[in-house]
Each structure stands twice: as C-alpha cells, then as structure tokens.
Design an enzyme around this catalytic site. Structure first.
Site, short mmCIF file in Angstrom:
data_model
loop_
_atom_site.label_atom_id
_atom_site.label_comp_id
_atom_site.label_asym_id
_atom_site.label_seq_id
_atom_site.Cartn_x
_atom_site.Cartn_y
_atom_site.Cartn_z
CB CYS A 75 -0.92 -0.01 1.23
SG CYS A 75 -2.04 1.41 1.28
CG HIS A 160 -1.63 -2.43 -9.41
ND1 HIS A 160 -2.45 -1.46 -8.89
CD2 HIS A 160 -0.77 -2.77 -8.41
CE1 HIS A 160 -2.08 -1.21 -7.64
NE2 HIS A 160 -1.08 -1.98 -7.33
CD GLU A 209 -6.84 1.32 -3.27
OE1 GLU A 209 -6.61 0.41 -2.45
OE2 GLU A 209 -6.52 2.51 -3.09
CB CYS A 218 -4.45 3.53 -5.78
SG CYS A 218 -3.78 1.86 -5.61
N GLY A 221 -0.98 1.84 -7.26
CA GLY A 221 -1.63 1.97 -8.57
C GLY A 221 -0.99 3.06 -9.41
#
Ligand SMILES: N[C@H](CCC[C@H](N)C(=O)O)C(=O)O
Length: 276
Positions: A75, A160, A209, A218, A221
C-alpha cells in the site's frame, strides 16, 4: 475496552492506523470490518497495523487490511502514512530509514512533509497474474461486454491491471473494476487503474481498488500506471500522476531500477473507538 487509533490519509486515500509495536493481538476480523464501516464505525479504505520490525535495522513493519477484510501485499499511500506516523511519534529522527512490508523492505526518505519511498521493482506479467493465452507483452486482452480491451498487468507487491483510456474522468471505473474482480484470471482479485496520458510528464489516473472500490488515490496503482506507460514509451521516466485526491510523483530511471514514489502523508485525528 476502547480501541485507540490514528486517522490518516495520503492524497485522500484514508487509513486507520493501529499501533501494535508491543505485539498486542489484533481485534477479531468482524470487529475490524465494523471499524472500517463509514456509517457504523470509524471508516477507512485500509487499516494499517504497525508492528515490530521483521529485519535488523528497520524501524517497524506494517500490515495492510482492505475495507473488506482482505490482507494486501503493498500500500503505497499507506506506507507513507506509516513513515509519517513513526516520525511524528518520535520513533525515528533519521532522514532516511527502512520499513518492512509484506512485499519486502521499503526505503523511506523524508522530504519535509513529503516522503519518497523505494517501492521496489515492478513485475510485469507477474506470477500472481497468470499469463493469458493471447497475451501480447506487455499488454493483455480482456473481454468486457463482448469487447476485448488491452491492459498492462503489473505487480508492485500487489496485483494491478492498467487500462489506457482517452479520459480518466469518463472511464467506466466501477463497471470494469467489478468485472475484473470476478474474472478467474485474477483469482485473488486485482486493483484496476484507468490511465489517461496528458503529456510526456503527466498522467491522470483513477483506480478501482481490490477490497474497497474506487479510492481518491492509490500509491501502488500510481506506480503501476506510470511504469506501464513508461514501458510503452508514452511518458518520461519522471512523471506526475494526478489522482482525484492529489498528485504523486513517480520515478523509474530505467528498467533495472526500483520505482520511487513521492507524496504527502497527513495525520487527521487521534481517536478511541468504543466498539460494541
Ligand atoms: N487495495 C490494495 C491495497 C491498498 C493499495 C493502495 N491503497 C495504495 O496506496 O497502494 C490491494 O488489495 O492490493
């Protein structure tokens, strides 16, 4: 027994931070789910649990729980918030230090109120995303409503799928984001990015997400979208990623280098959750 926590956000991606450096056990999963509820609890995109370091020399380790109770491997926005929490708690006064994440060590550099994080190496067509039959590296094709759409599959320690779109604002974020969660090609779900190339130095991005839905930002991301467009030669190796909640800077000097993500982290309030 009230549960003490810190509420934080990184570019609008919001977190509850629990300090478990003393090794105290986590509350049960049902209670954490309720804590994540934005009406019946405190509300968060992810819960960040700060624990003792797992490697010599690291300041602390952290784990990541999505709002739906699923654990995640990385994260980016959360890692910046963990770093900021530790600094503001006085756990370290170093200008550079290391955190241990489920995806491995994360190098942190303090830049005033912002943090530059070494997010490790991107893995295209990673083993947690099985190769599709007609895969054309670095793009895969995925049928939605009978039409095949190309995407880049990247792992930053978490999976992803990045679609290149003409307009992030008009992208079918919820529709395609949900469709990919149900696809057997992503058995553990996937974070779905919708990236619009503005110019060689700027990307607009929205992310659905895994375990949450669309978030305001994100971090992993942003890394996945930036390296996908860099690999396709569409943007420079230093790029601004503009998400609804804020802007992150992504640097990937060359394919053999780790990815650096730079952005903000804020403490919003301290709280005690007097749960049922
Ligand atoms: N939903 C993600 C975890 C949080 C990632 C995001 N908040 C970030 O800043 O990278 C997953 O299940 O892999």
């Amino acid at each position: 027994m009230p549960l003490r926590f810190t509420k934080m956000h990184g570019a609008g991606n919001d977190f509850v931070v629990l300090d478990r450096r003393d090794g105290a056990p986590l509350p049960d999963a049902g209670l954490l789910r309720q804590m994540g509820d934005r009406h019946f609890g405190v509300g968060f995109d992810q819960l960040l649990v700060i624990e003792p370091p797992s490697a010599d020399g690291s300041v602390a380790s952290y784990r990541i729980l999505n709002q739906d109770g699923s654990f995640a491997g990385q994260c980016g926005n959360g890692a910046r918030c963990v770093a900021h929490w530790l600094v503001t708690e006085g756990a370290t006064d170093a200008a550079a230090f290391t955190l241990d994440s489920p995806a491995g060590p994360v190098g942190v550099r303090r830049l005033g109120e912002r943090y530059a994080l070494d997010m490790g190496f991107p893995y295209f067509a990673p083993d947690d995303i099985p190769l599709l039959a007609e895969a054309e590296a670095p793009l895969y094709r995925f049928p939605i409503d009978g039409v095949e759409h190309a995407f880049s599959a990247v792992s930053m320690g978490n999976p992803h799928a990045v679609f290149l779109v003409d307009s992030a604002q008009d992208a079918p974020v919820a529709h395609w984001g949900q469709a990919l969660q149900a696809a057997q090609v992503f058995p553990d779900g996937v974070n779905v990015g919708f990236a619009e190339r503005v110019d060689a130095g700027n990307i607009r991005l929205r992310v659905f997400e895994r375990g949450v839905g669309e978030t305001l930002a994100c971090g992993s991301g942003a890394c996945a979208a930036a390296v996908s467009l860099m690999r396709l030669g569409l943007v420079a190796r230093h790029v601004a990623v503009h998400l609804p909640g804020g802007t992150l800077m992504i640097d990937w000097p060359d394919d053999s280098a780790p990815v650096t993500m730079t952005g903000p982290a804020e403490r919003v309030y301290e709280g005690e959750w007097r749960h049922a």
